[in-house]
Design a protein around this motif. Structure first.
Motif, PDB file in Angstrom:
ATOM      1  N   LEU A 160       1.295  -1.017  -0.228  1.00  0.00           N
ATOM      2  CA  LEU A 160      -0.292   0.151   0.136  1.00  0.00           C
ATOM      3  C   LEU A 160       0.954   1.733  -0.220  1.00  0.00           C
ATOM      4  CD1 LEU A 160      -1.645  -2.192   2.067  1.00  0.00           C
ATOM      5  CD2 LEU A 160      -3.118  -0.458   1.748  1.00  0.00           C
ATOM      6  N   SER A 161       0.425   1.782  -1.092  1.00  0.00           N
ATOM      7  CA  SER A 161       1.834   3.024  -1.301  1.00  0.00           C
ATOM      8  C   SER A 161       0.566   4.845  -2.314  1.00  0.00           C
ATOM      9  CB  SER A 161       3.276   2.663  -2.268  1.00  0.00           C
ATOM     10  OG  SER A 161       3.119   2.426  -3.628  1.00  0.00           O
ATOM     11  N   ASN A 162       1.335   5.341  -1.594  1.00  0.00           N
ATOM     12  CA  ASN A 162       0.469   7.049  -1.902  1.00  0.00           C
ATOM     13  C   ASN A 162      -0.134   6.364  -2.242  1.00  0.00           C
ATOM     14  OD1 ASN A 162       2.081   8.814  -3.677  1.00  0.00           O
ATOM     15  ND2 ASN A 162       0.682   8.228  -5.901  1.00  0.00           N
ATOM     16  N   ASN A 163      -0.934   7.008  -0.970  1.00  0.00           N
ATOM     17  CA  ASN A 163      -2.173   7.353  -0.057  1.00  0.00           C
ATOM     18  C   ASN A 163      -2.320   7.779   0.556  1.00  0.00           C
ATOM     19  OD1 ASN A 163      -3.556   4.548  -1.738  1.00  0.00           O
ATOM     20  ND2 ASN A 163      -1.811   3.727  -0.531  1.00  0.00           N
ATOM     21  N   GLU A 164      -3.149   8.671   0.865  1.00  0.00           N
ATOM     22  CA  GLU A 164      -3.678   9.988   2.249  1.00  0.00           C
ATOM     23  C   GLU A 164      -3.424   8.751   3.361  1.00  0.00           C
ATOM     24  OE1 GLU A 164      -6.371  12.291   1.377  1.00  0.00           O
ATOM     25  OE2 GLU A 164      -6.090  12.902  -0.600  1.00  0.00           O
ATOM     26  N   VAL A 165      -4.544   8.085   3.153  1.00  0.00           N
ATOM     27  CA  VAL A 165      -4.028   7.045   4.408  1.00  0.00           C
ATOM     28  C   VAL A 165      -3.601   5.712   3.724  1.00  0.00           C
ATOM     29  CG1 VAL A 165      -5.210   6.550   6.569  1.00  0.00           C
ATOM     30  CG2 VAL A 165      -5.438   8.967   6.111  1.00  0.00           C
ATOM     31  N   ALA A 166      -3.316   5.001   4.242  1.00  0.00           N
ATOM     32  CA  ALA A 166      -3.366   3.573   3.578  1.00  0.00           C
ATOM     33  C   ALA A 166      -4.496   2.885   4.306  1.00  0.00           C
ATOM     34  CB  ALA A 166      -1.899   2.622   3.923  1.00  0.00           C
ATOM     35  N   ILE A 167      -4.522   2.518   5.255  1.00  0.00           N
ATOM     36  CA  ILE A 167      -5.762   1.427   6.047  1.00  0.00           C
ATOM     37  C   ILE A 167      -6.126   1.935   7.417  1.00  0.00           C
ATOM     38  CG2 ILE A 167      -6.066  -0.993   7.444  1.00  0.00           C
ATOM     39  CD1 ILE A 167      -3.898  -1.695   5.831  1.00  0.00           C
ATOM     40  N   ILE A 168      -7.842   1.889   7.474  1.00  0.00           N
ATOM     41  CA  ILE A 168      -8.261   2.926   8.766  1.00  0.00           C
ATOM     42  C   ILE A 168      -9.419   1.830   9.495  1.00  0.00           C
ATOM     43  CG2 ILE A 168     -10.590   4.547   9.062  1.00  0.00           C
ATOM     44  CD1 ILE A 168      -9.646   5.923   7.037  1.00  0.00           C
ATOM     45  N   CYS A 169      -8.820   1.486  10.355  1.00  0.00           N
ATOM     46  CA  CYS A 169      -9.781   0.556  11.148  1.00  0.00           C
ATOM     47  C   CYS A 169     -10.703   1.090  11.709  1.00  0.00           C
ATOM     48  CB  CYS A 169      -8.642  -0.187  11.905  1.00  0.00           C
ATOM     49  SG  CYS A 169      -7.828  -1.371  11.593  1.00  0.00           S
ATOM     50  N   ASP A 170     -11.824   1.573  11.587  1.00  0.00           N
ATOM     51  CA  ASP A 170     -12.930   1.972  11.814  1.00  0.00           C
ATOM     52  C   ASP A 170     -14.242   1.407  12.706  1.00  0.00           C
ATOM     53  OD1 ASP A 170     -14.965   3.964  12.507  1.00  0.00           O
ATOM     54  OD2 ASP A 170     -15.575   4.674  10.443  1.00  0.00           O
ATOM     55  N   ASP A 171     -13.721   1.338  14.342  1.00  0.00           N
ATOM     56  CA  ASP A 171     -14.569   0.829  14.731  1.00  0.00           C
ATOM     57  C   ASP A 171     -14.352  -0.378  15.148  1.00  0.00           C
ATOM     58  OD1 ASP A 171     -15.323   0.822  17.492  1.00  0.00           O
ATOM     59  OD2 ASP A 171     -17.752   1.018  16.295  1.00  0.00           O
ATOM     60  N   ALA A 172     -13.449  -1.162  14.406  1.00  0.00           N
ATOM     61  CA  ALA A 172     -13.616  -2.125  13.705  1.00  0.00           C
ATOM     62  C   ALA A 172     -11.981  -3.457  14.009  1.00  0.00           C
ATOM     63  CB  ALA A 172     -13.838  -2.664  12.312  1.00  0.00           C
ATOM     64  N   SER A 173     -11.962  -4.633  14.068  1.00  0.00           N
ATOM     65  CA  SER A 173     -10.968  -5.230  14.270  1.00  0.00           C
ATOM     66  C   SER A 173     -10.026  -6.376  13.422  1.00  0.00           C
ATOM     67  CB  SER A 173     -11.464  -5.510  15.962  1.00  0.00           C
ATOM     68  OG  SER A 173     -11.594  -5.186  16.743  1.00  0.00           O
ATOM     69  N   PRO A 174      -9.851  -5.880  12.919  1.00  0.00           N
ATOM     70  CA  PRO A 174      -9.394  -7.041  11.397  1.00  0.00           C
ATOM     71  C   PRO A 174      -8.073  -6.946  11.925  1.00  0.00           C
ATOM     72  CG  PRO A 174      -9.136  -4.584  10.226  1.00  0.00           C
ATOM     73  CD  PRO A 174     -10.397  -4.172  12.153  1.00  0.00           C
ATOM     74  N   ILE A 175      -7.781  -8.143  10.963  1.00  0.00           N
ATOM     75  CA  ILE A 175      -6.444  -8.314  10.850  1.00  0.00           C
ATOM     76  C   ILE A 175      -5.373  -7.856   9.823  1.00  0.00           C
ATOM     77  CG2 ILE A 175      -4.601 -10.406  10.182  1.00  0.00           C
ATOM     78  CD1 ILE A 175      -6.548 -12.049  12.002  1.00  0.00           C
ATOM     79  N   ALA A 176      -4.041  -7.040  10.204  1.00  0.00           N
ATOM     80  CA  ALA A 176      -3.190  -6.492   9.544  1.00  0.00           C
ATOM     81  C   ALA A 176      -1.784  -7.271   9.148  1.00  0.00           C
ATOM     82  CB  ALA A 176      -3.725  -5.323   8.885  1.00  0.00           C
ATOM     83  N   SER A 177      -1.479  -7.751   8.510  1.00  0.00           N
ATOM     84  CA  SER A 177      -0.166  -9.175   8.622  1.00  0.00           C
ATOM     85  C   SER A 177       0.402  -9.279   7.006  1.00  0.00           C
ATOM     86  CB  SER A 177      -0.633 -10.150   9.126  1.00  0.00           C
ATOM     87  OG  SER A 177       0.590 -10.680   9.369  1.00  0.00           O
TER      88      SER A 177
END
Length: 313
Positions: A160-177
């Motif tokens: 994930l590159s060249n984004n304003e924000v790459a990952i937003i976890c909005d009141d959630a609990s995903p896996i980012a690995s």
């Protein structure tokens, strides 16, 4: 049509032009090419499989009960617009590429301008979504590359590159690995009561590394957080991340600011402390961190298995 051909070339020159092997369930009409891309917009009425070159010319909605599958090597290009287009997932999304045949999501740019951050809105995973898998994907040039409001999401082995924000976890609990997040405004942002697992990622050369807002409680474990221009991990309000066994090195701002519990981390050269200065403090304030809740067992040498796993671990 000529504009599409030019823009595919502009989109991502690193893409392999081969479509790779497609499953036998796909007809040739289901595979987009540079000369004849699949043109997609609107709400999906049934399960779909995308392959090859895909032109997104409007918002896409994957409603509840519908599955969108994207094949390895696909190029999903969004036309720049105002407001920018997005992929909205309330059903299921399976975008699982291969290490040598990534799926790419990005902006097409225009005939006279290369792709830029914010050209498209990103992938929005809604609360109703029960299954999202993003694996071996390249996601770039978005406002928010992935906004996740569902716990049932996995973002793994992605770039994930060249984004304003790459990952937003909005009141959630995903896996980012095992993701590589670089040259974004903020790599990962946690909102509300988010408690994602953020593990074995490489977070490098962003403006900010990980931002923890509200009452978020992410677990940040075994990551390489290196050479971000400002703070590596910063906390607001009552956010309280668990920060365990990370290498946090040579960031322009604080290694950790204003919250969090630290255990077994290696902190070196942050906040212009000096390239060889290793943090040894155990109080709430140190040379390279400020206002944290607790500090245990600061390391004097790097965590050997932090970051994206390499051969031998």
């Amino acid at each position: 049509m000529k504009r599409w051909i030019v823009n595919v070339v502009l989109l991502l020159p690193l893409l392999a032009l081969s479509l790779g092997c497609q499953t036998t369930t796909l007809n040739i009409a289901d595979v987009g090419t540079s000369a004849n891309p699949l043109d997609k917009s609107g709400e999906l009425a049934r399960d779909e499989v995308w392959a090859g070159k895909v032109l997104v010319s409007g918002n896409i909605l994957v409603p509840e009960g519908v599955i969108l599958t994207i094949q390895s090597g696909a190029v999903v290009g969004f036309e720049p617009s105002d407001p920018p287009y997005q992929l909205i997932v309330e059903g299921a999304l399976y975008a699982e590429g291969e290490p040598d045949n990534l799926i790419t999501f990005g902006s097409l740019g225009t005939a006279d301008q290369d792709p830029n951050p914010g050209d498209w809105a990103g992938i929005f995973i809604g609360t109703a979504s029960q299954n999202v898998r993003l694996g071996h994907c390249r996601i770039r040039d978005a406002v928010n590359a992935v906004i996740c409001q569902s716990d049932a999401a996995q973002i793994e082995d992605c770039l994930l590159s060249n984004n304003e924000v790459a990952i937003i976890c909005d009141d959630a609990s995903p896996i980012a690995s095992r993701n590589q997040l670089d040259t974004n405004g903020t790599a990962i942002r946690c909102l509300g009561n988010a408690a994602p697992d953020i593990t074995h990622n490489e977070i490098r050369a962003n403006e900010y590394g990980i931002s923890c807002d509200d009452a978020s409680r992410p677990t940040i474990q075994r990551n390489e957080i290196v050479a971000n221009y400002r703070d590596a991990i910063l906390c607001y309000a009552t956010a309280s991340p668990e920060i365990i066994a990370n290498n946090i090195v040579m960031n322009g701002g604080w290694a950790v600011y204003n919250g969090g519990r630290l255990r077994d981390n290696f902190l070196r050269g942050n906040k212009e402390s000096g390239v060889d200065v290793v943090e040894r403090s155990t109080g709430r304030d140190g040379l390279q961190y400020y206002g944290v809740e607790e500090v245990f067992d600061p390391r004097q040498s790097p965590v050997p298995d932090a970051g994206i796993p390499r051969e031998g671990y």
